[in-house]
Design a protein around this motif. Sequence first.
Motif, PDB file in Angstrom:
ATOM      1  N   THR A  89     -21.853  10.537-104.575  1.00  0.00           N
ATOM      2  CA  THR A  89     -22.813  11.067-105.818  1.00  0.00           C
ATOM      3  C   THR A  89     -23.031  10.464-107.350  1.00  0.00           C
ATOM      4  OG1 THR A  89     -21.499  12.467-106.623  1.00  0.00           O
ATOM      5  CG2 THR A  89     -22.891  12.954-104.904  1.00  0.00           C
ATOM      6  N   ASN A  90     -24.434  10.548-108.046  1.00  0.00           N
ATOM      7  CA  ASN A  90     -24.242   9.785-109.501  1.00  0.00           C
ATOM      8  C   ASN A  90     -23.153  10.663-110.440  1.00  0.00           C
ATOM      9  OD1 ASN A  90     -25.985   8.318-108.808  1.00  0.00           O
ATOM     10  ND2 ASN A  90     -28.105   9.039-109.317  1.00  0.00           N
ATOM     11  N   HIS A  91     -22.981  12.073-110.165  1.00  0.00           N
ATOM     12  CA  HIS A  91     -22.251  12.098-111.157  1.00  0.00           C
ATOM     13  C   HIS A  91     -20.968  11.921-110.634  1.00  0.00           C
ATOM     14  CE1 HIS A  91     -20.506  16.451-112.928  1.00  0.00           C
ATOM     15  NE2 HIS A  91     -19.442  16.305-112.085  1.00  0.00           N
ATOM     16  N   GLU A  92     -20.479  11.750-109.536  1.00  0.00           N
ATOM     17  CA  GLU A  92     -19.431  11.134-109.364  1.00  0.00           C
ATOM     18  C   GLU A  92     -18.803   9.575-109.752  1.00  0.00           C
ATOM     19  OE1 GLU A  92     -17.769  13.024-104.824  1.00  0.00           O
ATOM     20  OE2 GLU A  92     -19.413  11.226-104.709  1.00  0.00           O
ATOM     21  N   ALA A 121     -18.512  10.449-113.300  1.00  0.00           N
ATOM     22  CA  ALA A 121     -16.696  10.849-113.538  1.00  0.00           C
ATOM     23  C   ALA A 121     -15.582   9.971-113.393  1.00  0.00           C
ATOM     24  CB  ALA A 121     -16.311  12.283-112.940  1.00  0.00           C
TER      25      ALA A 121
END
Length: 51
Positions: free
Chosen positions: A2-5, A8
Amino acid sequence: MTNHEKLANARRDLEKLRSELVASFGPLNNHDPEFLILHERVSKAINALSA
Protein backbone atom coordinates in the motif's frame (compact mmCIF):
# COMPACT_ATOMS: atom_id res chain seq x y z
CA MET A 1 2.22 -2.89 -1.00
CA THR A 2 0.00 0.00 0.00
CA ASN A 3 0.97 3.65 -0.29
CA HIS A 4 1.17 3.84 3.51
CA GLU A 5 3.66 0.95 3.55
CA LYS A 6 5.73 2.60 0.80
CA LEU A 7 5.89 5.85 2.78
CA ALA A 8 6.84 3.97 5.95
CA ASN A 9 9.63 2.20 4.07
CA ALA A 10 10.89 5.49 2.63
CA ARG A 11 10.92 7.05 6.10
CA ARG A 12 12.79 4.07 7.52
CA ASP A 13 15.37 4.27 4.71
CA LEU A 14 15.87 8.01 5.30
CA GLU A 15 16.28 7.48 9.05
CA LYS A 16 18.91 4.85 8.33
CA LEU A 17 20.70 7.21 5.92
CA ARG A 18 20.68 10.04 8.48
CA SER A 19 22.03 7.71 11.14
CA GLU A 20 24.83 6.51 8.85
CA LEU A 21 25.75 10.08 7.90
CA VAL A 22 26.02 11.18 11.51
CA ALA A 23 27.97 8.06 12.51
CA SER A 24 30.48 8.49 9.72
CA PHE A 25 31.09 12.19 10.32
CA GLY A 26 30.71 12.59 14.09
CA PRO A 27 29.40 15.85 15.59
CA LEU A 28 27.46 18.00 13.13
CA ASN A 29 29.13 21.27 14.05
CA ASN A 30 32.54 20.25 12.66
CA HIS A 31 31.60 19.74 9.01
CA ASP A 32 31.45 21.49 5.72
CA PRO A 33 28.26 23.24 4.65
CA GLU A 34 27.36 20.58 2.06
CA PHE A 35 27.17 17.89 4.75
CA LEU A 36 25.02 20.11 6.95
CA ILE A 37 22.68 20.87 4.03
CA LEU A 38 22.35 17.15 3.21
CA HIS A 39 21.62 16.31 6.84
CA GLU A 40 19.02 19.08 7.03
CA ARG A 41 17.30 17.92 3.83
CA VAL A 42 17.16 14.29 4.99
CA SER A 43 15.74 15.43 8.33
CA LYS A 44 13.09 17.56 6.60
CA ALA A 45 12.13 14.63 4.38
CA ILE A 46 11.71 12.41 7.44
CA ASN A 47 9.55 15.06 9.11
CA ALA A 48 7.43 15.42 5.97
CA LEU A 49 6.81 11.68 5.86
CA SER A 50 5.94 11.66 9.56
CA ALA A 51 3.17 14.23 9.28
